[in-house]
Design an enzyme around this catalytic site. Structure first.
Site, mmCIF file in Angstrom:
data_model
loop_
_atom_site.group_PDB
_atom_site.id
_atom_site.type_symbol
_atom_site.label_atom_id
_atom_site.label_comp_id
_atom_site.label_asym_id
_atom_site.label_seq_id
_atom_site.Cartn_x
_atom_site.Cartn_y
_atom_site.Cartn_z
ATOM 1 N N ARG A 66 0.822 -1.217 0.000
ATOM 2 C CA ARG A 66 0.000 0.000 0.000
ATOM 3 C C ARG A 66 0.853 1.262 0.000
ATOM 4 N NH1 ARG A 66 -3.587 2.628 4.541
ATOM 5 N NH2 ARG A 66 -5.148 3.713 3.287
ATOM 6 N N HIS A 70 0.585 4.469 -2.466
ATOM 7 C CA HIS A 70 0.387 5.841 -1.987
ATOM 8 C C HIS A 70 1.549 6.758 -2.373
ATOM 9 C CE1 HIS A 70 -3.055 5.212 1.151
ATOM 10 N NE2 HIS A 70 -3.265 4.577 0.019
ATOM 11 N N ASP A 71 2.736 6.200 -2.550
ATOM 12 C CA ASP A 71 3.856 7.004 -3.051
ATOM 13 C C ASP A 71 3.614 7.377 -4.513
ATOM 14 O OD1 ASP A 71 6.345 8.291 -3.100
ATOM 15 O OD2 ASP A 71 7.337 6.506 -3.893
ATOM 16 N N VAL A 74 1.227 10.282 -5.872
ATOM 17 C CA VAL A 74 1.487 11.689 -5.540
ATOM 18 C C VAL A 74 2.808 12.103 -6.189
ATOM 19 C CG1 VAL A 74 1.670 13.374 -3.685
ATOM 20 C CG2 VAL A 74 0.266 11.322 -3.362
ATOM 21 N N GLY A 76 4.190 10.929 -8.745
ATOM 22 C CA GLY A 76 4.940 9.765 -9.226
ATOM 23 C C GLY A 76 5.667 9.026 -8.113
ATOM 24 N N SER A 80 8.196 10.321 -2.008
ATOM 25 C CA SER A 80 7.678 11.485 -1.269
ATOM 26 C C SER A 80 6.875 11.076 -0.042
ATOM 27 C CB SER A 80 6.832 12.372 -2.188
ATOM 28 O OG SER A 80 5.777 11.631 -2.771
ATOM 29 N N ASN A 98 -3.388 8.697 4.727
ATOM 30 C CA ASN A 98 -2.235 8.082 5.394
ATOM 31 C C ASN A 98 -2.257 8.177 6.917
ATOM 32 O OD1 ASN A 98 -1.059 7.404 2.906
ATOM 33 N ND2 ASN A 98 -0.114 9.430 2.722
ATOM 34 N N PRO A 167 -7.765 8.055 -3.963
ATOM 35 C CA PRO A 167 -9.222 8.047 -3.784
ATOM 36 C C PRO A 167 -9.651 7.492 -2.418
ATOM 37 C CG PRO A 167 -8.545 6.294 -5.288
ATOM 38 C CD PRO A 167 -7.322 7.114 -5.009
ATOM 39 N N HIS A 197 -6.293 -5.704 -2.295
ATOM 40 C CA HIS A 197 -7.121 -5.915 -1.101
ATOM 41 C C HIS A 197 -7.351 -7.407 -0.846
ATOM 42 C CE1 HIS A 197 -8.790 -1.494 -1.133
ATOM 43 N NE2 HIS A 197 -7.492 -1.564 -0.939
ATOM 44 N N ASP A 244 -10.055 -9.019 2.818
ATOM 45 C CA ASP A 244 -10.427 -10.292 2.192
ATOM 46 C C ASP A 244 -10.847 -11.219 3.316
ATOM 47 O OD1 ASP A 244 -10.397 -12.919 1.205
ATOM 48 O OD2 ASP A 244 -8.654 -12.587 -0.076
ATOM 49 N N THR A 247 -8.967 -15.068 3.505
ATOM 50 C CA THR A 247 -7.507 -15.260 3.430
ATOM 51 C C THR A 247 -6.757 -13.918 3.425
ATOM 52 O OG1 THR A 247 -7.731 -15.375 1.017
ATOM 53 C CG2 THR A 247 -7.656 -17.483 2.192
ATOM 54 N N ASP A 252 -4.568 -14.197 -3.374
ATOM 55 C CA ASP A 252 -5.396 -15.117 -4.167
ATOM 56 C C ASP A 252 -6.539 -14.311 -4.780
ATOM 57 O OD1 ASP A 252 -7.271 -14.705 -2.141
ATOM 58 O OD2 ASP A 252 -6.779 -16.557 -1.103
HETATM 59 C C1 HEM Z 1 -9.217 1.706 -5.861
HETATM 60 C C2 HEM Z 1 -9.106 2.582 -4.898
HETATM 61 C C3 HEM Z 1 -8.680 2.232 -3.505
HETATM 62 C C4 HEM Z 1 -9.306 2.630 -2.365
HETATM 63 C C5 HEM Z 1 -10.534 3.515 -2.274
HETATM 64 C C6 HEM Z 1 -8.570 2.055 -1.258
HETATM 65 C C7 HEM Z 1 -8.877 2.267 0.064
HETATM 66 C C8 HEM Z 1 -8.286 1.606 1.118
HETATM 67 C C9 HEM Z 1 -8.656 1.763 2.496
HETATM 68 C C10 HEM Z 1 -9.735 2.705 3.019
HETATM 69 C C11 HEM Z 1 -7.894 0.910 3.221
HETATM 70 C C12 HEM Z 1 -7.946 0.694 4.738
HETATM 71 C C13 HEM Z 1 -7.123 1.755 5.450
HETATM 72 C C14 HEM Z 1 -7.379 1.773 6.937
HETATM 73 O O1 HEM Z 1 -8.489 1.516 7.363
HETATM 74 O O2 HEM Z 1 -6.409 2.087 7.675
HETATM 75 C C15 HEM Z 1 -7.026 0.234 2.312
HETATM 76 C C16 HEM Z 1 -6.088 -0.727 2.673
HETATM 77 C C17 HEM Z 1 -5.222 -1.305 1.799
HETATM 78 N N1 HEM Z 1 -5.053 -0.962 0.473
HETATM 79 FE FE1 HEM Z 1 -6.308 0.120 -0.647
HETATM 80 N N2 HEM Z 1 -7.532 1.322 -1.748
HETATM 81 C C18 HEM Z 1 -7.540 1.405 -3.109
HETATM 82 C C19 HEM Z 1 -6.617 0.856 -3.975
HETATM 83 C C20 HEM Z 1 -5.503 0.161 -3.574
HETATM 84 C C21 HEM Z 1 -4.403 -0.192 -4.436
HETATM 85 C C22 HEM Z 1 -4.289 0.196 -5.908
HETATM 86 C C23 HEM Z 1 -3.515 -0.889 -3.674
HETATM 87 C C24 HEM Z 1 -2.179 -1.464 -4.054
HETATM 88 C C25 HEM Z 1 -1.834 -1.786 -5.284
HETATM 89 C C26 HEM Z 1 -4.078 -0.977 -2.350
HETATM 90 C C27 HEM Z 1 -3.525 -1.680 -1.307
HETATM 91 C C28 HEM Z 1 -4.055 -1.747 -0.039
HETATM 92 C C29 HEM Z 1 -3.584 -2.665 0.991
HETATM 93 C C30 HEM Z 1 -2.547 -3.747 0.796
HETATM 94 C C31 HEM Z 1 -4.299 -2.370 2.153
HETATM 95 C C32 HEM Z 1 -4.123 -3.009 3.543
HETATM 96 C C33 HEM Z 1 -2.995 -2.277 4.250
HETATM 97 C C34 HEM Z 1 -2.699 -2.780 5.660
HETATM 98 O O3 HEM Z 1 -3.249 -3.764 6.141
HETATM 99 O O4 HEM Z 1 -1.867 -2.104 6.305
HETATM 100 N N3 HEM Z 1 -5.262 -0.311 -2.313
HETATM 101 N N4 HEM Z 1 -7.265 0.679 1.049
#
Ligand code: HEM
Ligand SMILES: *[C@@H]1O[C@H](CO)[C@@H](O)[C@H](O)[C@H]1NC(C)=O
Ligand SMILES: *[C@@H]1O[C@H](CO)[C@@H](O)[C@H](O)[C@H]1NC(C)=O
Ligand SMILES: *[C@@H]1O[C@H](CO)[C@@H](O)[C@H](O)[C@H]1NC(C)=O
Length: 324
Positions: A66, A70-71, A74, A76, A80, A98, A167, A197, A244, A247, A252
């Site tokens: 993640r 997030h890097d 913003v 590229g 940052s 963040n 987003p 996710h 998920d 798992t 997966d």
């Molecule tokens: C499509 C738009 C996306 C939205 C709206 C979104 C939103 C979120 C939110 C709200 C969380 C939970 C944060 C929290 O409650 O602290 C999350 C977690 C996460 N996101 Fe996304 N996300 C998106 C796309 C992505 C992308 C593109 C990736 C990576 C390629 C990603 C990877 C992750 C991962 C791995 C987690 C879990 C992080 C952890 O357990 O520390 N997400 N995301």
């Protein structure tokens, strides 16, 4: 006479233009062998550090993937997101997506210090994030890919960029698509990258409205999630649930199968399967008919190509949380 001597300047210009057309400009200077002579051990050093971080806490693999996303969203992939606030700028760590949410900064700082020991002043923090995202995915059972490197580190960060470009989970499908298109990524890439996710956790505050107020949610799933996420704002806001359901520490395609059964945790997750234009892609990933894993690897490379700093732009930071 050598072959080079017969090559006309015009031929060189045409050939360069051809390369430019074939590969574009944004990532022209990134390559998988950028450090092959300057830091041949960078990949093995990062890999073993990621493996030990994920061995002590599996969720860390998700957090590191993640952080890379997030890097890259913003200005590229320029490291940052890693910068602490300074007197001259408010950084990205305290931006809404963040703050109290992005994790893994300490792991990145530790990997950077190990890499500095083997090759001081050579490897950027932006590249360490890119390599770390791949190694984290692999450590959790996901696909591998060849990481392109050669990025340099930003000397500034953007709070507003993080707030505007990443987003939020309240977005509709069309807003999610627009956010990714603003970065040069397609709707298909958006659906594929959301498959990250497949691992990790979210806080109650980010899915409360969905589990109490939405109708496109499976009833028993909503009940389960409500048990650890009270309806009152401010109560249990930080309580965690897996993105998920079954798992959360393995890569997966279950994330997509859950969307098809209306068990997406975030509003934004379920938007990908909600009688819209992306339903067919979700169904296809859910059934295993098209390869989510290989598409994910390709999309992560595309994510890593977002406007890197190269050449003499930026710097190679000594410490990832501070400019030199
Ligand atoms: C499509 C738009 C996306 C939205 C709206 C979104 C939103 C979120 C939110 C709200 C969380 C939970 C944060 C929290 O409650 O602290 C999350 C977690 C996460 N996101 Fe996304 N996300 C998106 C796309 C992505 C992308 C593109 C990736 C990576 C390629 C990603 C990877 C992750 C991962 C791995 C987690 C879990 C992080 C952890 O357990 O520390 N997400 N995301
Ligand atoms: C802030 O910017 C000034 C002028 O460029 C510089 O001298 C100073 O070191 C910077 N401060 C920090 C904390 O980066
Ligand atoms: C559900 O929607 C109602 C009506 O809009 C609102 O008052 C309430 O705060 C919402 N509940 C949650 C948990 O979001
Ligand atoms: C799709 O539309 C049907 C018919 O209106 C509805 O019953 C179903 O819940 C919708 N599915 C989703 C995921 O929104």
């Amino acid at each position: 006479m050598t072959a080079a001597a017969t090559t006309t300047p015009m031929a060189i210009v045409s050939f360069s233009l051809l390369l430019l057309l074939l590969f574009g400009t944004s990532s022209a200077q990134l390559s998988t062998n950028f450090y092959s002579s300057s830091c041949p051990n960078v990949f093995s050093t990062v890999k073993s550090a990621v493996q030990s971080a994920v061995a002590s806490e599996k969720r860390m693999g998700a957090s590191l993937v993640r952080l890379f996303y997030h890097d890259c969203f913003v200005n590229g992939c320029d490291g940052s997101v890693l910068l602490d606030d300074t007197a001259n700028f408010t950084g990205e760590k305290n931006a809404a997506p963040n703050k109290n949410s992005a994790r893994g900064f300490g792991v990145i700082d530790n990997i950077k210090s190990q890499v500095e020991k083997v090759c001081p002043g050579v490897v950027s923090c932006a590249d360490i994030l890119a390599i770390t995202a791949r190694d984290s995915t692999v450590a959790l059972g996901g696909p591998s890919w060849a990481v392109k490197v050669g990025r340099r580190d930003a000397r500034t960060a953007s709070l507003s960029g993080a707030n505007n470009n990443i987003p939020p989970p309240t977005f509709s499908l069309s807003s999610l698509i627009s956010s990714f298109q603003a970065q040069g990524l397609s709707a298909k890439d958006m659906v594929t990258l959301s498959g990250a996710h497949t691992f990790g956790q979210a806080q109650c505050t980010n899915f409360r409205a969905r589990i109490y107020n939405e109708t496109n949610i499976e009833a028993s799933f909503a009940t389960t999630r409500r048990a650890n996420c009270p309806s009152t704002q401010g109560s249990g806001d930080n309580n965690l649930a897996p993105l998920d359901l079954q798992t959360p520490t393995t890569f997966d395609n279950r994330y997509y199968a859950n969307l098809v059964s209306l068990k997406g945790l975030l509003h934004s997750d379920q938007q990908l399967f909600s009688n819209g234009s992306t339903d067919s892609q979700v169904r296809s990933y859910a059934s295993g008919a098209s390869s989510f894993a290989s598409n994910f690897a390709a999309a992560m490379i595309k994510l890593g190509d977002l406007s890197p700093l190269t050449g003499s732009s930026g710097e190679i930071r000594k410490v990832c949380s501070k400019i030199n």
